[in-house]
Design a protein around this motif. Sequence first.
Motif, short mmCIF file in Angstrom:
data_model
loop_
_atom_site.label_atom_id
_atom_site.label_comp_id
_atom_site.label_asym_id
_atom_site.label_seq_id
_atom_site.Cartn_x
_atom_site.Cartn_y
_atom_site.Cartn_z
N GLY A 23 13.50 -18.05 -39.18
CA GLY A 23 14.67 -18.90 -39.39
C GLY A 23 14.59 -19.59 -40.74
O GLY A 23 13.55 -19.55 -41.41
N ARG A 24 15.68 -20.23 -41.13
CA ARG A 24 15.72 -21.00 -42.38
C ARG A 24 16.10 -22.44 -42.06
O ARG A 24 17.08 -22.69 -41.36
CB ARG A 24 16.73 -20.42 -43.36
CG ARG A 24 16.75 -21.16 -44.69
CD ARG A 24 17.71 -20.58 -45.72
NE ARG A 24 17.65 -19.14 -45.82
CZ ARG A 24 16.69 -18.45 -46.44
NH1 ARG A 24 15.69 -19.08 -47.01
NH2 ARG A 24 16.75 -17.13 -46.49
N VAL A 25 15.32 -23.38 -42.59
CA VAL A 25 15.62 -24.79 -42.39
C VAL A 25 16.90 -25.12 -43.15
O VAL A 25 16.98 -24.91 -44.37
CB VAL A 25 14.45 -25.68 -42.88
CG1 VAL A 25 14.81 -27.15 -42.73
CG2 VAL A 25 13.16 -25.34 -42.14
N THR A 26 17.91 -25.59 -42.42
CA THR A 26 19.19 -25.94 -43.05
C THR A 26 19.33 -27.45 -43.25
O THR A 26 20.11 -27.89 -44.09
CB THR A 26 20.37 -25.45 -42.18
OG1 THR A 26 20.26 -26.03 -40.88
CG2 THR A 26 20.37 -23.93 -42.09
N GLN A 71 11.99 -20.63 -45.28
CA GLN A 71 11.90 -19.82 -44.08
C GLN A 71 10.69 -20.25 -43.26
O GLN A 71 9.64 -20.60 -43.81
CB GLN A 71 11.81 -18.33 -44.42
CG GLN A 71 13.14 -17.75 -44.85
CD GLN A 71 13.15 -16.24 -44.82
OE1 GLN A 71 12.18 -15.58 -45.14
NE2 GLN A 71 14.31 -15.69 -44.44
N VAL A 72 10.86 -20.24 -41.93
CA VAL A 72 9.80 -20.63 -41.01
C VAL A 72 9.80 -19.65 -39.84
O VAL A 72 10.73 -18.86 -39.68
CB VAL A 72 10.01 -22.07 -40.47
CG1 VAL A 72 9.90 -23.09 -41.59
CG2 VAL A 72 11.35 -22.21 -39.76
N ALA A 105 5.02 -18.83 -42.23
CA ALA A 105 6.27 -18.24 -42.73
C ALA A 105 5.99 -16.85 -43.27
O ALA A 105 4.86 -16.51 -43.61
CB ALA A 105 6.84 -19.12 -43.83
N PRO A 106 7.04 -16.01 -43.38
CA PRO A 106 6.84 -14.68 -43.98
C PRO A 106 6.45 -14.79 -45.45
O PRO A 106 6.82 -15.76 -46.12
CB PRO A 106 8.20 -14.01 -43.84
CG PRO A 106 9.12 -15.00 -43.23
CD PRO A 106 8.40 -16.25 -42.96
N LEU A 112 17.34 -13.52 -41.41
CA LEU A 112 17.24 -14.55 -40.38
C LEU A 112 17.34 -13.91 -39.01
O LEU A 112 18.13 -12.99 -38.79
CB LEU A 112 18.35 -15.59 -40.57
CG LEU A 112 18.33 -16.35 -41.89
CD1 LEU A 112 19.45 -17.38 -41.92
CD2 LEU A 112 16.98 -17.00 -42.14
N GLY A 113 16.51 -14.38 -38.10
CA GLY A 113 16.49 -13.85 -36.75
C GLY A 113 15.58 -12.66 -36.57
O GLY A 113 15.40 -12.18 -35.45
#
Length: 143
Positions: A23-26, A71-72, A105-106, A112-113
């Motif tokens: 996912g990405r921190v928004t 990204q996490v 994280a990658p 995402l997903g």
Amino acid sequence: MADAAPAPEITFDDFLKVDIRVGRVTRAEPFPEARKPAIKLWVDFGPEIGERRSSAQITAHYTPDTLVGRQVMGVVNFPPRQIGPVRSEVLILGAYDDSGVVLIAPDHEVPLGAAQQGAAALAGPRGAAPPSAASACAWHSPA
């Protein structure tokens, strides 16, 4: 916490039940109401899963400003957990160093997903990767 004892052995089938996604921190905000220093996170896991909220004890290495856009990895199939006034809907993964939690994280930008795949050493017959394997990650408990 880096010297914690290993957890009891589980089967590979148990491991496959854990749905770990990118996912990405928004959005990220301080969480002053938490018992231990923490940050409230909103993480976008793509169109299939959507945005999920979390609370993470990651203040030793991160501030809210340094998290937005990052990204996490998160476990998206745990039931929600109430952390004070925050309903945590995802467990963000990290590993402890001498100072606190470092996010997992990658290495490269990924969609995402995206589901994390298991290592080749855990592959099925003749090296075939399991269809929905998830990556093994150290994790921390919510605030």
